[in-house]
Structure formats: structure tokens, C-alpha cells
Design a protein around this motif. Sequence first.
Motif, PDB file in Angstrom:
ATOM      1  N   THR A  90      51.120  45.126  26.037  1.00 51.74           N
ATOM      2  CA  THR A  90      49.895  44.606  26.640  1.00 51.74           C
ATOM      3  C   THR A  90      49.844  43.109  26.389  1.00 51.74           C
ATOM      4  O   THR A  90      50.726  42.538  25.735  1.00 51.74           O
ATOM      5  CB  THR A  90      48.651  45.319  26.079  1.00 51.74           C
ATOM      6  OG1 THR A  90      47.509  44.983  26.875  1.00 51.74           O
ATOM      7  CG2 THR A  90      48.391  44.938  24.630  1.00 51.74           C
ATOM      8  N   THR A  96      42.486  42.830  28.528  1.00 53.04           N
ATOM      9  CA  THR A  96      42.584  44.283  28.404  1.00 53.04           C
ATOM     10  C   THR A  96      42.252  44.624  26.955  1.00 53.04           C
ATOM     11  O   THR A  96      42.913  44.152  26.032  1.00 53.04           O
ATOM     12  CB  THR A  96      43.990  44.778  28.751  1.00 53.04           C
ATOM     13  OG1 THR A  96      44.282  44.442  30.110  1.00 53.04           O
ATOM     14  CG2 THR A  96      44.086  46.279  28.596  1.00 53.04           C
ATOM     15  N   ARG A 121      43.042  48.518  36.575  1.00 53.07           N
ATOM     16  CA  ARG A 121      41.914  47.677  36.211  1.00 53.07           C
ATOM     17  C   ARG A 121      40.671  47.923  37.062  1.00 53.07           C
ATOM     18  O   ARG A 121      40.752  48.057  38.278  1.00 53.07           O
ATOM     19  CB  ARG A 121      42.328  46.203  36.305  1.00 53.07           C
ATOM     20  CG  ARG A 121      43.348  45.813  35.263  1.00 53.07           C
ATOM     21  CD  ARG A 121      43.926  44.436  35.491  1.00 53.07           C
ATOM     22  NE  ARG A 121      44.856  44.419  36.626  1.00 53.07           N
ATOM     23  CZ  ARG A 121      45.634  43.385  36.928  1.00 53.07           C
ATOM     24  NH1 ARG A 121      45.584  42.286  36.196  1.00 53.07           N
ATOM     25  NH2 ARG A 121      46.451  43.448  37.957  1.00 53.07           N
TER      26      ARG A 121
END
Length: 208
Positions: A90, A96, A121
Amino acid sequence: MKLSLIIPCYNEEQNIKKLIEKLNSIIPKIDDCEIILINNGSQDNTYYELKTLCSHHSKYKIINIEKNYGYGNGIYEGIKFSSGDIIAWTHADLQTDPEDIVTGYNLIKNESNKVILKGKRKNRSIVDVIFTNLMSKVVNLYSKSNLSDINAQPKFFHRHFVEYINNPPKDFNLDLYTLIKAIRNGYEIKEFPVFFHNRYYGVSKGGG
């Protein structure tokens, strides 16, 4: 199942403290893990912040890449260093939420070795959504696939998939490369919803 979480950090000096606080909060929620933080050729104090904040915690591994060759290169170096049964990556910018790692980990550990799990998303701006959808349509036309939100994080897979990652792109095309490799080798792409947040500090490095 042990999770290897890979996070490349490029000029994220201002975000590192908040990132480590968030990661510290999720470590107890994962059965076993190592968190591989890559200083990806930063030109600020990112490496110093990583060493200062992580040196006391056995779960953290730090890789220092002196020259930035791209986002994909940082992740690939982390993959080569990893030892977990499940591998994930990530971003360091906290757009995020690290809590999504816990959700994804609990989902992927119950999936077969032939599944790639990725975020999808939510609550993004209409401009970003339009751009992402157009990019996906172009890619799908070219690759004869059915991908969406290609650059969404996090991404998870079982270690078995690593054998297909060979000389990958060094830039943001790593995400696309990974998904197409998966499809061409009989993997199923599954998604779960993640909420996209604004950056705390700094500017986006881009992913187009």
C-alpha cells in the motif's frame, strides 16, 4: 498466516509519524506480520524518521534505497526481502487507511492461492472517477481483461504468486503488470471497498 506488508516511502517525512502510529494500532489485529518500509530514494528526512520511530519494534524492517528508480522498484525490493505467506502493499501517504490492511488480510487468508485481492476506492472526486474509468476501459480493450480501479490499494496475494513477478516495471505500472499477470495465469481478481482520504501532508506522487 504471516503477512508481509510492503510500504514504499518517497519524500514522506511529514507523514511517517502518523503512518507508524496507524501501523502500530493494526499490528495486534493481525495474527503475525512483518512491515517492510522502504525509503525509496527520498531527498528529505524520510529515512531518518523511519529509523528513529521503528528501531525499537521487531515487526518493522527498513530497506534504504539511495536512488529513486520508481514506485514499482521499491515494492519489488520489498517483495524480494519478504518472508510472509501473504504479501501486500500500500502507499505511505495514508490516503488508504491502514485499517484496510486488517480487512484485506482477514479476507485473503481464507481465499485460495489463485486469488488477487485489491481495494476499490470509494468517495473519490468525480474527476478522479472519470479518469480512472477511462484508463480502465483503455487497458481492458488492450489486454482483453475486465479490470477496474487498477491503482487502488492495498493489494494482497499468497506467496505462490511471486513466481510470476519477473523483472516488473519500476514505475506505477507495477499495479497494472501484476493484475494482467494474474489474469493470464488463471487468477481471479477480487475487490473490497476502501475509502479514499485526503493526504495529511505533502503532494501526491501520481499514479497515472
